[in-house]
Structures are given as structure tokens and as C-alpha cells.
Design an enzyme around this catalytic site. Sequence first.
Site, PDB file in Angstrom:
ATOM      1  N   ASN A  60     -16.935  33.666  50.753  1.00 20.83           N
ATOM      2  CA  ASN A  60     -17.124  33.439  52.186  1.00 20.83           C
ATOM      3  C   ASN A  60     -15.838  32.811  52.719  1.00 20.83           C
ATOM      4  O   ASN A  60     -15.564  31.646  52.450  1.00 20.83           O
ATOM      5  CB  ASN A  60     -18.326  32.508  52.399  1.00 20.83           C
ATOM      6  N   LYS A  82     -14.983  32.178  55.765  1.00 17.27           N
ATOM      7  CA  LYS A  82     -15.188  31.343  56.960  1.00 17.27           C
ATOM      8  C   LYS A  82     -14.133  31.643  58.033  1.00 17.27           C
ATOM      9  O   LYS A  82     -13.735  32.784  58.205  1.00 17.27           O
ATOM     10  CB  LYS A  82     -15.190  29.868  56.571  1.00 17.27           C
ATOM     11  N   HIS A  94     -26.228  30.854  57.224  1.00  8.60           N
ATOM     12  CA  HIS A  94     -25.385  29.863  56.521  1.00  8.60           C
ATOM     13  C   HIS A  94     -25.625  28.495  57.172  1.00  8.60           C
ATOM     14  O   HIS A  94     -25.841  28.404  58.386  1.00  8.60           O
ATOM     15  CB  HIS A  94     -23.913  30.278  56.638  1.00  8.60           C
ATOM     16  N   GLU A 103     -23.693  26.296  58.084  1.00  3.29           N
ATOM     17  CA  GLU A 103     -22.796  26.005  59.208  1.00  3.29           C
ATOM     18  C   GLU A 103     -23.273  26.699  60.483  1.00  3.29           C
ATOM     19  O   GLU A 103     -23.077  26.192  61.584  1.00  3.29           O
ATOM     20  CB  GLU A 103     -21.353  26.406  58.830  1.00  3.29           C
ATOM     21  N   GLU A 110     -27.893  27.073  48.860  1.00  5.67           N
ATOM     22  CA  GLU A 110     -26.681  26.297  49.097  1.00  5.67           C
ATOM     23  C   GLU A 110     -27.068  24.905  49.596  1.00  5.67           C
ATOM     24  O   GLU A 110     -27.290  24.716  50.799  1.00  5.67           O
ATOM     25  CB  GLU A 110     -25.825  26.972  50.167  1.00  5.67           C
ATOM     26  N   GLY A 145     -18.414  22.490  50.609  1.00  9.40           N
ATOM     27  CA  GLY A 145     -17.110  22.003  51.058  1.00  9.40           C
ATOM     28  C   GLY A 145     -16.862  20.536  50.765  1.00  9.40           C
ATOM     29  O   GLY A 145     -15.911  19.956  51.280  1.00  9.40           O
ATOM     30  N   SER A 173     -19.459  24.213  46.501  1.00  4.81           N
ATOM     31  CA  SER A 173     -18.336  23.745  45.679  1.00  4.81           C
ATOM     32  C   SER A 173     -18.299  24.379  44.293  1.00  4.81           C
ATOM     33  O   SER A 173     -18.047  23.704  43.300  1.00  4.81           O
ATOM     34  CB  SER A 173     -18.351  22.206  45.593  1.00  4.81           C
TER      35      SER A 173
HETATM   36  C1  PEP Z   1     -19.975  28.274  51.477  1.00  2.00           C
HETATM   37  O1  PEP Z   1     -19.253  28.295  52.444  1.00  2.00           O
HETATM   38  O2  PEP Z   1     -20.971  29.015  51.447  1.00  2.00           O
HETATM   39  C2  PEP Z   1     -19.637  27.377  50.375  1.00  2.00           C
HETATM   40  C3  PEP Z   1     -20.470  27.301  49.377  1.00  2.00           C
HETATM   41  O3  PEP Z   1     -18.463  26.676  50.473  1.00  2.00           O
HETATM   42  P1  PEP Z   1     -17.744  25.834  49.302  1.00  2.00           P
HETATM   43  O4  PEP Z   1     -17.680  26.717  48.080  1.00  2.00           O
HETATM   44  O5  PEP Z   1     -16.389  25.524  49.834  1.00  2.00           O
HETATM   45  O6  PEP Z   1     -18.568  24.619  49.057  1.00  2.00           O
END
Ligand code: PEP
Length: 249
Positions: A9, A11, A95, A97, A167, A173, A212
Site C-alpha cells: 500500500n 499511500k 483502510h 486511514e 490491521e 506506521g 509495521s
Molecule cells: C498499511 O498502510 O496498511 C500499513 C500496514 O502500513 P505500515 O506497514 O507502514 O504499518
Amino acid sequence: MRRMIIAGNWKLFGTIAETENLCKGLLNGKSRSERAEVLVCPPYTALAAASSLLADSHIAVGGQDMSEYEGGAYTGEISAEMLLTVGATFVILGHSERRQYHAETDQLVNAKAVRALASGLTPIICVGETLEERESGRTEDVVGAQIAGTLKDLSAEDLKKTVVAYEPVWAIGTGKTATPEMAEAVHRFIRERLVALDNEAAEMLPILYGGSVKPNNAAGLLSQPNIDGALVGGASLKADDFIAIINAA
Ligand code: PEP
């Protein structure tokens, strides 16, 4: 055996030139896996460039969101059909976000999933609890409600074409990752909820972990029986790191 998927992803990162560099980095490295499908989700403006570079390769392309509508006066939106015309075959929906900054609800994510499936896109539906929800012992309540709400009224056939990503919001992040055991416990719980919807679909539906995921923790997470891949944010922006995660699968 269930499908395994490693998805990136990207972003709000990547001009067309940066996207092309990253795609070339993936194509030039050992990004093919015997076990896992590989997918990248660049920003809308770079989708066509990514699709054209990755055409006929082992790497698929997806959108990061889409409208629940086919078309109309919805400024700033993009439709499933538009994603398909630039070569996307997947779309990330719900997501955290999008939920946090754009007030997306389970009901809206469900409407988007219905539209994506009707159009022939594979939805990757994201669910996950916040830190406060985990610490107050509500992880299963929250994730269970998100699963019920976002998958509402999907037929067994549609469920078989759907992907879920667990997630935990506190892990996205932040550099904090759920341990393989913590993640597996929630994945098992999601699988049980899916069984209640349809047994066969529950067996087939890949549940990805996101939060992460890095080269040094991917193997432990991906070795869990109910973790069928990863949705990777930050580490998918570096070809070497993303390739290492693909190889861990
Ligand atoms: C994501 O954006 O779905 C995500 C898991 O980000 P990160 O791997 O940076 O935590």
C-alpha cells in the site's frame, strides 16, 4: 491451499517517475514467489504507469480506495470501472486511514465492496482495533462488528472472491507490530466469524496481516496458520524491503 498475497500500500507516496523506479526495482529483483501473489497499490495518478510497466509480469496492481457509486456528481471520487480501465484488479477498502480521516463506516465499506465485486475487482477489506479498544479488552467486539458490517449480505460466491486484512490501528506506521501469536489469535477469530457466514468461503478467503510488517518480522507472522499474507505500508516503498517480505512468504 489458500491463496497467499503480499500487497504493498503506497499511500500518498509516488509521482509517476518514482512509481516507475519502484516498479523497475521490483521487476529487477527477486520479487517472484512460488507461494504468494504480489500486488502493489500506487496512488491513482500513477496507476496507469504502474500497470503498463507491470503488464505481463507476476505483479498485480490495485487501487487504494474507490467510490460506492458507478458515476455521478461526486467530485474527487473514482469508480470501480475507472480502476479497471487502468489495469487494477484489486482495491483496498476501509483502510483505517480512510475510516479515521474520511469518516468511512462499515456500511459505506460494505457498499463499496458490493460495487467492487459486481465490477470484477477483488476487494481487500481492512478491519482492526485501536490501542484504546485493545487495552479495554474490546478487540473481538470491534473486529467482529467490522467483519459483520463490511461483509453484510455478500453471497458465498462473493465471499470467495474477497480478501480481508486485519490491521490493528496501533501497529500501522508506528513500528509496533502484533506478535505472531497476537495476530494469529485475531485471524483465528475472524476465520470463525467467516465460518458462520459460509464454511467453504471461510476456508478459501485469505486473511492478510498489516501493521509495521518488515523484513525482520515477516517470516514469523507469515508462518501462522491463519495468516495468509501481508498488507505492507512503509516497507513496500523500498524495493529491497518489499522483496525480502515477499521472499519470507
Ligand atoms: C498499511 O498502510 O496498511 C500499513 C500496514 O502500513 P505500515 O506497514 O507502514 O504499518
